[in-house]
Design a protein around this motif. Sequence first.
Motif, PDB file in Angstrom:
ATOM      1  N   PRO A 214       3.249  -0.485  11.645  1.00  0.00           N
ATOM      2  CA  PRO A 214       3.996   0.682  12.134  1.00  0.00           C
ATOM      3  C   PRO A 214       3.911   1.875  11.181  1.00  0.00           C
ATOM      4  O   PRO A 214       3.567   1.726   9.998  1.00  0.00           O
ATOM      5  N   ARG A 215       4.199   3.041  11.703  1.00  0.00           N
ATOM      6  CA  ARG A 215       4.380   4.212  10.838  1.00  0.00           C
ATOM      7  C   ARG A 215       5.740   4.043  10.176  1.00  0.00           C
ATOM      8  O   ARG A 215       6.771   3.986  10.845  1.00  0.00           O
ATOM      9  N   ASN A 216       5.748   3.941   8.840  1.00  0.00           N
ATOM     10  CA  ASN A 216       6.957   3.562   8.124  1.00  0.00           C
ATOM     11  C   ASN A 216       7.080   4.379   6.834  1.00  0.00           C
ATOM     12  O   ASN A 216       6.145   4.415   6.033  1.00  0.00           O
ATOM     13  N   VAL A 217       8.229   5.023   6.640  1.00  0.00           N
ATOM     14  CA  VAL A 217       8.435   5.872   5.465  1.00  0.00           C
ATOM     15  C   VAL A 217       8.302   5.071   4.179  1.00  0.00           C
ATOM     16  O   VAL A 217       7.668   5.506   3.208  1.00  0.00           O
ATOM     17  N   ARG A 218       8.878   3.887   4.124  1.00  0.00           N
ATOM     18  CA  ARG A 218       8.836   3.049   2.920  1.00  0.00           C
ATOM     19  C   ARG A 218       7.398   2.651   2.580  1.00  0.00           C
ATOM     20  O   ARG A 218       7.020   2.564   1.418  1.00  0.00           O
ATOM     21  N   LEU A 219       6.593   2.448   3.607  1.00  0.00           N
ATOM     22  CA  LEU A 219       5.180   2.102   3.429  1.00  0.00           C
ATOM     23  C   LEU A 219       4.434   3.278   2.799  1.00  0.00           C
ATOM     24  O   LEU A 219       3.559   3.094   1.951  1.00  0.00           O
ATOM     25  N   ALA A 220       4.800   4.497   3.210  1.00  0.00           N
ATOM     26  CA  ALA A 220       4.166   5.699   2.671  1.00  0.00           C
ATOM     27  C   ALA A 220       4.620   5.997   1.247  1.00  0.00           C
ATOM     28  O   ALA A 220       3.863   6.559   0.449  1.00  0.00           O
ATOM     29  N   GLU A 221       5.853   5.603   0.912  1.00  0.00           N
ATOM     30  CA  GLU A 221       6.395   5.870  -0.420  1.00  0.00           C
ATOM     31  C   GLU A 221       5.855   4.916  -1.483  1.00  0.00           C
ATOM     32  O   GLU A 221       5.716   5.291  -2.646  1.00  0.00           O
ATOM     33  N   ALA A 222       5.566   3.691  -1.102  1.00  0.00           N
ATOM     34  CA  ALA A 222       5.210   2.629  -2.054  1.00  0.00           C
ATOM     35  C   ALA A 222       4.085   2.993  -3.032  1.00  0.00           C
ATOM     36  O   ALA A 222       4.210   2.737  -4.235  1.00  0.00           O
ATOM     37  N   PRO A 223       2.962   3.613  -2.579  1.00  0.00           N
ATOM     38  CA  PRO A 223       1.873   3.918  -3.513  1.00  0.00           C
ATOM     39  C   PRO A 223       2.277   4.834  -4.662  1.00  0.00           C
ATOM     40  O   PRO A 223       1.752   4.713  -5.770  1.00  0.00           O
ATOM     41  N   SER A 224       3.198   5.756  -4.404  1.00  0.00           N
ATOM     42  CA  SER A 224       3.617   6.683  -5.458  1.00  0.00           C
ATOM     43  C   SER A 224       4.370   5.972  -6.577  1.00  0.00           C
ATOM     44  O   SER A 224       4.524   6.496  -7.683  1.00  0.00           O
ATOM     45  N   HIS A 225       4.844   4.771  -6.294  1.00  0.00           N
ATOM     46  CA  HIS A 225       5.536   3.956  -7.294  1.00  0.00           C
ATOM     47  C   HIS A 225       4.612   2.878  -7.884  1.00  0.00           C
ATOM     48  O   HIS A 225       5.043   2.072  -8.709  1.00  0.00           O
ATOM     49  N   GLY A 226       3.348   2.872  -7.428  1.00  0.00           N
ATOM     50  CA  GLY A 226       2.399   1.883  -7.920  1.00  0.00           C
ATOM     51  C   GLY A 226       2.751   0.475  -7.521  1.00  0.00           C
ATOM     52  O   GLY A 226       2.494  -0.482  -8.264  1.00  0.00           O
ATOM     53  N   LEU A 227       3.327   0.332  -6.324  1.00  0.00           N
ATOM     54  CA  LEU A 227       3.762  -0.983  -5.853  1.00  0.00           C
ATOM     55  C   LEU A 227       3.286  -1.239  -4.430  1.00  0.00           C
ATOM     56  O   LEU A 227       3.259  -0.320  -3.608  1.00  0.00           O
ATOM     57  N   PRO A 228       2.923  -2.482  -4.106  1.00  0.00           N
ATOM     58  CA  PRO A 228       2.686  -2.831  -2.700  1.00  0.00           C
ATOM     59  C   PRO A 228       4.026  -2.858  -1.986  1.00  0.00           C
ATOM     60  O   PRO A 228       5.075  -3.006  -2.624  1.00  0.00           O
ATOM     61  N   ILE A 229       4.014  -2.735  -0.690  1.00  0.00           N
ATOM     62  CA  ILE A 229       5.260  -2.668   0.073  1.00  0.00           C
ATOM     63  C   ILE A 229       6.095  -3.938  -0.075  1.00  0.00           C
ATOM     64  O   ILE A 229       7.319  -3.904  -0.021  1.00  0.00           O
ATOM     65  N   THR A 230       5.436  -5.074  -0.300  1.00  0.00           N
ATOM     66  CA  THR A 230       6.159  -6.345  -0.446  1.00  0.00           C
ATOM     67  C   THR A 230       7.035  -6.370  -1.693  1.00  0.00           C
ATOM     68  O   THR A 230       7.981  -7.147  -1.777  1.00  0.00           O
ATOM     69  N   MET A 231       6.721  -5.493  -2.674  1.00  0.00           N
ATOM     70  CA  MET A 231       7.538  -5.397  -3.884  1.00  0.00           C
ATOM     71  C   MET A 231       8.446  -4.168  -3.852  1.00  0.00           C
ATOM     72  O   MET A 231       9.553  -4.197  -4.376  1.00  0.00           O
ATOM     73  N   TYR A 232       7.968  -3.100  -3.206  1.00  0.00           N
ATOM     74  CA  TYR A 232       8.756  -1.860  -3.167  1.00  0.00           C
ATOM     75  C   TYR A 232       9.953  -2.000  -2.241  1.00  0.00           C
ATOM     76  O   TYR A 232      11.071  -1.600  -2.586  1.00  0.00           O
ATOM     77  N   ASP A 233       9.738  -2.540  -1.059  1.00  0.00           N
ATOM     78  CA  ASP A 233      10.834  -2.790  -0.118  1.00  0.00           C
ATOM     79  C   ASP A 233      10.468  -4.016   0.710  1.00  0.00           C
ATOM     80  O   ASP A 233       9.891  -3.911   1.796  1.00  0.00           O
ATOM     81  N   SER A 234      10.792  -5.160   0.171  1.00  0.00           N
ATOM     82  CA  SER A 234      10.367  -6.437   0.748  1.00  0.00           C
ATOM     83  C   SER A 234      10.863  -6.667   2.171  1.00  0.00           C
ATOM     84  O   SER A 234      10.246  -7.403   2.942  1.00  0.00           O
ATOM     85  N   ARG A 235      11.993  -6.030   2.532  1.00  0.00           N
ATOM     86  CA  ARG A 235      12.584  -6.266   3.850  1.00  0.00           C
ATOM     87  C   ARG A 235      12.229  -5.193   4.880  1.00  0.00           C
ATOM     88  O   ARG A 235      12.710  -5.226   6.007  1.00  0.00           O
ATOM     89  N   SER A 236      11.401  -4.249   4.495  1.00  0.00           N
ATOM     90  CA  SER A 236      11.040  -3.166   5.429  1.00  0.00           C
ATOM     91  C   SER A 236      10.143  -3.686   6.543  1.00  0.00           C
ATOM     92  O   SER A 236       9.507  -4.737   6.421  1.00  0.00           O
TER      93      SER A 236
END
Length: 283
Positions: A214-236
């Motif tokens: 899906p188009r997901n804000v948390r997915l778009a934010e994750a790279p700027s923190h140097g994290l995969p989405i599973t670590m940046y927001d595991s429940r997204s």
Amino acid sequence: MGKIIAIANQKGGVGKTTTTINLSASLAEKGMKVLTVDMDPQGNATSGLGIDKSKVEHTIYHMIISECDISMCTTPSIVKNLFVLPSDMNLAGAEIELIGIDEKEFIIKKEIEKVKDQYDYILIDCPPSLNTLTVNAMTTADTVLVPIQCEYYALEGLSQLIHTINLVKKRLNPKLNIEGVVFTMYDARTNLSLQVVENVRSNLDQKIYSSIIPRNVRLAEAPSHGLPITMYDSRSVGAEAYRELAQEVMEQDGHIIENKKSNDTKKESEKKKVKKIFSRKGK
């Protein structure tokens, strides 16, 4: 022997690097040992997995020009079980340096063959073009996974990519196949995304994954923190979508390994189904 998947689409902005990062992390989370090969000079897959490109001594560029071998270039990521063959802007000049080199299409393949049996999966992030680097990825890979953005021009250029894959298969890598197509940036609020999915499914004679990103804000934010989405927001929803895609990829290859969380979720889902069945019988 590890399975090698090239993630490719010459069209930019379709989610290749996002898919490489998060599919790699999701596979590693499920217990697979994974190597991510960053073949894009932008090096976004490298930084997206928590590696500072400015502090990396050896990259895939140095490996291509024979300054080091693959073992010297490979570095651990911030994700357990996940390793990275990093990239940076130097890779942009590799194509020029390869002019006149014998068997330049097989440079990556020769190095990957040395470590292939050390990993369950090797994922290659390809640049958004059909150049020597992409051809190298395809001569190395067993399959090609194609991300398609859910937008009006989704099919534009796809026929050219499939033609290139078939050409590489015919002349350079007879074992190469298309892994499948995965839809990215799906927006459930619009009719367009649904129309694109239906259009591609009716016009494309290839495997299409049921998992849709899906188009997901948390997915778009994750790279700027140097994290995969599973670590940046595991429940997204983005994290869950990539976990589902990883599960599909594993099941397609005959893997039945699931992490404890996936098992617990599955068991809970099965319990709910059983309760529904009995409640219907009671009625």
